[in-house]
Design a protein around this motif. Structure first.
Motif, mmCIF file in Angstrom:
data_model
loop_
_atom_site.group_PDB
_atom_site.id
_atom_site.type_symbol
_atom_site.label_atom_id
_atom_site.label_comp_id
_atom_site.label_asym_id
_atom_site.label_seq_id
_atom_site.Cartn_x
_atom_site.Cartn_y
_atom_site.Cartn_z
ATOM 1 N N SER A 88 -174.751 167.021 -4.554
ATOM 2 C CA SER A 88 -174.651 166.627 -3.144
ATOM 3 C C SER A 88 -173.604 165.554 -2.888
ATOM 4 C CB SER A 88 -176.008 166.122 -2.650
ATOM 5 O OG SER A 88 -176.433 165.016 -3.434
ATOM 6 N N LEU A 89 -172.862 165.122 -3.916
ATOM 7 C CA LEU A 89 -171.909 164.025 -3.731
ATOM 8 C C LEU A 89 -170.700 164.226 -4.627
ATOM 9 C CD1 LEU A 89 -171.348 161.162 -2.498
ATOM 10 C CD2 LEU A 89 -172.468 160.216 -4.532
ATOM 11 N N TRP A 90 -169.537 163.817 -4.115
ATOM 12 C CA TRP A 90 -168.300 163.849 -4.908
ATOM 13 C C TRP A 90 -167.442 162.663 -4.503
ATOM 14 C CZ3 TRP A 90 -163.195 166.819 -4.397
ATOM 15 C CH2 TRP A 90 -162.544 166.848 -5.640
ATOM 16 N N VAL A 91 -167.160 161.791 -5.472
ATOM 17 C CA VAL A 91 -166.357 160.594 -5.237
ATOM 18 C C VAL A 91 -165.190 160.612 -6.213
ATOM 19 C CG1 VAL A 91 -166.313 158.074 -5.143
ATOM 20 C CG2 VAL A 91 -168.391 159.315 -4.514
ATOM 21 N N ILE A 92 -163.971 160.527 -5.684
ATOM 22 C CA ILE A 92 -162.772 160.535 -6.516
ATOM 23 C C ILE A 92 -161.856 159.397 -6.105
ATOM 24 C CG2 ILE A 92 -162.833 163.013 -6.971
ATOM 25 C CD1 ILE A 92 -160.742 163.389 -4.799
ATOM 26 N N GLU A 93 -160.954 159.032 -7.024
ATOM 27 C CA GLU A 93 -159.970 157.990 -6.737
ATOM 28 C C GLU A 93 -158.704 158.281 -7.528
ATOM 29 O OE1 GLU A 93 -161.448 154.826 -10.189
ATOM 30 O OE2 GLU A 93 -161.788 154.374 -8.065
ATOM 31 N N CYS A 94 -157.627 157.632 -7.160
ATOM 32 C CA CYS A 94 -156.366 157.785 -7.867
ATOM 33 C C CYS A 94 -156.509 157.339 -9.312
ATOM 34 C CB CYS A 94 -155.264 156.999 -7.158
ATOM 35 S SG CYS A 94 -153.637 157.142 -7.944
ATOM 36 N N ILE A 95 -155.736 157.955 -10.182
ATOM 37 C CA ILE A 95 -155.848 157.632 -11.597
ATOM 38 C C ILE A 95 -155.412 156.204 -11.891
ATOM 39 C CG2 ILE A 95 -153.530 158.422 -12.218
ATOM 40 C CD1 ILE A 95 -154.748 159.625 -14.754
ATOM 41 N N ASP A 96 -154.598 155.623 -11.010
ATOM 42 C CA ASP A 96 -154.183 154.221 -11.146
ATOM 43 C C ASP A 96 -155.266 153.330 -10.553
ATOM 44 O OD1 ASP A 96 -153.016 151.759 -11.204
ATOM 45 O OD2 ASP A 96 -151.096 152.408 -10.372
ATOM 46 N N PRO A 97 -155.880 152.456 -11.340
ATOM 47 C CA PRO A 97 -156.981 151.621 -10.807
ATOM 48 C C PRO A 97 -156.522 150.655 -9.726
ATOM 49 C CG PRO A 97 -156.355 150.902 -13.007
ATOM 50 C CD PRO A 97 -155.625 152.187 -12.765
ATOM 51 N N ASN A 98 -155.221 150.375 -9.650
ATOM 52 C CA ASN A 98 -154.718 149.459 -8.635
ATOM 53 C C ASN A 98 -154.353 150.161 -7.327
ATOM 54 O OD1 ASN A 98 -154.774 147.139 -10.379
ATOM 55 N ND2 ASN A 98 -152.958 147.982 -11.394
ATOM 56 N N CYS A 99 -154.496 151.495 -7.286
ATOM 57 C CA CYS A 99 -154.118 152.251 -6.097
ATOM 58 C C CYS A 99 -155.285 152.312 -5.123
ATOM 59 C CB CYS A 99 -153.676 153.658 -6.493
ATOM 60 S SG CYS A 99 -153.118 154.674 -5.097
ATOM 61 N N SER A 100 -154.966 152.402 -3.843
ATOM 62 C CA SER A 100 -155.994 152.405 -2.802
ATOM 63 C C SER A 100 -156.488 153.803 -2.451
ATOM 64 C CB SER A 100 -155.443 151.743 -1.535
ATOM 65 O OG SER A 100 -154.310 152.461 -1.057
ATOM 66 N N TRP A 101 -155.825 154.869 -2.939
ATOM 67 C CA TRP A 101 -156.191 156.225 -2.543
ATOM 68 C C TRP A 101 -157.561 156.570 -3.098
ATOM 69 C CZ3 TRP A 101 -157.736 160.836 -4.464
ATOM 70 C CH2 TRP A 101 -157.564 161.968 -3.654
ATOM 71 N N ARG A 102 -158.444 157.092 -2.222
ATOM 72 C CA ARG A 102 -159.785 157.480 -2.649
ATOM 73 C C ARG A 102 -160.382 158.417 -1.612
ATOM 74 N NH1 ARG A 102 -161.413 153.279 -4.647
ATOM 75 N NH2 ARG A 102 -159.523 152.109 -4.328
ATOM 76 N N LEU A 103 -161.444 159.121 -2.042
ATOM 77 C CA LEU A 103 -162.142 160.044 -1.142
ATOM 78 C C LEU A 103 -163.605 160.119 -1.551
ATOM 79 C CD1 LEU A 103 -160.990 163.412 0.259
ATOM 80 C CD2 LEU A 103 -163.112 163.390 -1.054
ATOM 81 N N ARG A 104 -164.441 160.176 -0.535
ATOM 82 C CA ARG A 104 -165.881 160.319 -0.754
ATOM 83 C C ARG A 104 -166.389 161.416 0.165
ATOM 84 N NH1 ARG A 104 -170.170 156.846 -2.432
ATOM 85 N NH2 ARG A 104 -172.175 157.410 -1.524
ATOM 86 N N ALA A 105 -167.065 162.406 -0.409
ATOM 87 C CA ALA A 105 -167.595 163.522 0.360
ATOM 88 C C ALA A 105 -169.010 163.820 -0.102
ATOM 89 C CB ALA A 105 -166.718 164.761 0.198
#
Length: 498
Positions: A90-107
């Motif tokens: 019921s959940l999927w959380v992803i982020e950029c491979i660079d830990p310092n990057c702001s790109w992310r998504l939560r669905a």
């Protein structure tokens, strides 16, 4: 705009009051807007850009798989990678491979009972380092590659090979993939378009039922073992069965191996029309060329074409075929294929110079011509003549008769006339159409046909060329190691180079 000095003494431009800062890279990508974008600044960030997608908070997807497919496509085209922080049903959380990057998504799911996913939170701006860009893209899985390249396999016989898939991934998706991943992507694409072999075995009874329904007189047979696993099949179209009445009663039978996942052997029975072209009668698929398989195939073929003393079956000298024909066909004659006989002569007696006399005897249509060549063969090669007499049936089934004052055309068989030729091809074979439009009885649709068990393939690339038949020699080109030309060796080279 105002110019000020920063802490290092460098002159920078400050926006006027009320005017937000818009990054030049955002303008180039067309992602600039009237609202300010707050991008965190870190030491590892040397560029800022949007992913160029149409994603936004509140966007819906039918399944989690659709969402993953969309994100993988965006990542490859945007030349960035992401990793999964959390994932469950019921959940999927992803982020950029660079830990310092702001790109992310939560669905997450809309409601627990639904399969639809909705984007709850989304930051589409990257501020990661260019050092994190990798040509060997982690999102470029064989499944994603296969889904992207699948349209190129619609309506074609083969489609692109593994190297073509590699080129597609490099030029269209910007990803470098290995040959093995390209091969797996190609297999996945073919499965998406054509279905899997297991699905094909399952719908085989329904497919045969529709062929019989749309093509009256068609004969189909499926044989399974005690565990409902596929064993044999036969297919003979009704139009070919009826057209065989206008074809010479000489049928050639042979088999060749299949190279698919479940392998097997394809058997075929063909005749020749009045123009000397192949006229297919029946096809069969069996496990191997053994006596049981040939006996089953010929038994079904006998129901299709009958058994008369005017029928001749031509094959190679395989013992399994010879024994099966003698068991099934009591009246028909069995002849050896002239080409296979020629190969056996080359292999057994090593006398290639006899081939001229041999083919002259084979192609002779008058008894006196044939009788003239055979003594020559017997005199020069007595062992070959003995081979003919002891192991081979008579190579002639037809003798031309001479009648005085009779038109030559009256001696021609009707099988060679235009009327018979037109009648042989006068009917049409109709396709079965879309599977969704089939009308199949329940007892046929529920019949279970499972793939047969096969031994695991040996490691390494499978062979693509067949094994040579007995007596078959493949010509080998000799290439000079000095000048590179063909048909001579280095020792006999007259070239002055090198």
């Amino acid at each position: 705009m105002e110019r000020t000095d920063n802490d290092n003494g460098a002159s920078v431009t400050q926006p006027a009051e009320g005017n937000p800062v818009v990054d030049p890279l955002l303008r180039l990508t067309g992602a600039a807007s009237d609202e300010p974008v707050n991008v965190p600044t870190t030491e590892a960030s040397d560029s800022t850009f949007r992913d160029g997608s149409d994603l936004h908070e509140g966007k819906y997807f039918n399944t989690k798989k659709d969402l993953k497919r969309k994100l993988s496509d965006i990542a490859m085209k945007g030349n960035f990678e992401f990793r999964t922080r959390k994932s469950n049903r019921s959940l999927w959380v992803i982020e950029c491979i660079d830990p310092n990057c702001s790109w992310r998504l939560r669905a997450s799911k809309i409601v627990p009972e639904s399969t639809k996913f909705v984007i709850r939170k989304y930051v589409g701006v990257h501020c990661c380092s260019l050092l994190n860009r990798n040509a060997n893209h982690r999102q470029a899985t064989y499944v994603v590659i296969g889904e992207q390249v699948a349209p190129q396999y619609v309506g074609v016989e083969k489609g692109p090979g593994p190297k073509g898939v590699q080129n597609f991934a490099r030029t269209k998706l910007g990803a470098q993939i290995s040959y093995y991943k390209a091969w797996r992507g190609r297999k996945h694409a073919q499965t998406l378009i054509r279905g899997s072999p297991e699905q094909s075995f399952h719908i085989l009874p329904s497919y045969f039922h529709m062929l019989e329904k749309l093509n009256p007189g068609t004969v189909t047979r499926i044989e399974v073992d005690g565990e409902s696993r596929f064993k044999y099949l036969l297919l003979a179209f009704g139009v070919a069965i009826r057209g065989f009445r206008y074809i010479r009663k000489v049928v050639g039978i042979d088999g060749t191996f299949l190279k698919g996942q479940y392998r097997g052997v394809l058997l075929v029975a063909t005749a020749q029309d009045g123009n000397g072209q192949c006229y297919p009668l029946a096809w069969g698929i069996v496990d191997s060329e053994n006596e049981d398989a040939w006996t089953w195939f010929l038994t079904q073929l006998k129901e299709v074409i009958g058994d008369t003393d005017k029928l001749a079956l031509i094959s190679d000298r395989a013992p399994s075929i010879k024994k099966a024909i003698s068991t099934v066909f009591e009246k028909a004659h069995h002849g050896a294929c002239a080409w296979h006989v020629a190969q056996n002569i080359k292999n057994k007696f090593k006398c290639a110079d006899i081939m001229g006399s041999y083919w002259s005897a084979v192609n002779a249509y008058r008894c006196e011509d044939f009788a003239g060549y055979m003594p020559e063969i017997s005199h020069r090669y007595p062992r070959v003549a003995e081979y003919f007499e002891n192991e081979l049936p008579c190579v002639h089934a037809i003798a031309a008769a001479h009648h005085a004052q009779v038109s030559v055309y009256s001696l021609v068989s009707p099988y060679y006339t235009k009327e018979y030729y037109v009648l042989a091809y006068g009917e049409t074979i109709y396709p079965v159409g879309l599977q969704s439009q089939w009308d199949v009885p329940n007892e046929v649709a529920t019949r279970v046909v499972l793939p047969r068990e096969v031994k695991e393939r040996k490691r390494g690339r499978p062979k693509t060329s067949r094994f040579p038949s007995v007596g078959e020699f493949r010509k080998r080109k000799n290439r000079c190691g000095k000048c590179g030309a063909y048909r001579h060796y280095k020792k006999k080279c007259n070239s002055q180079t090198g």
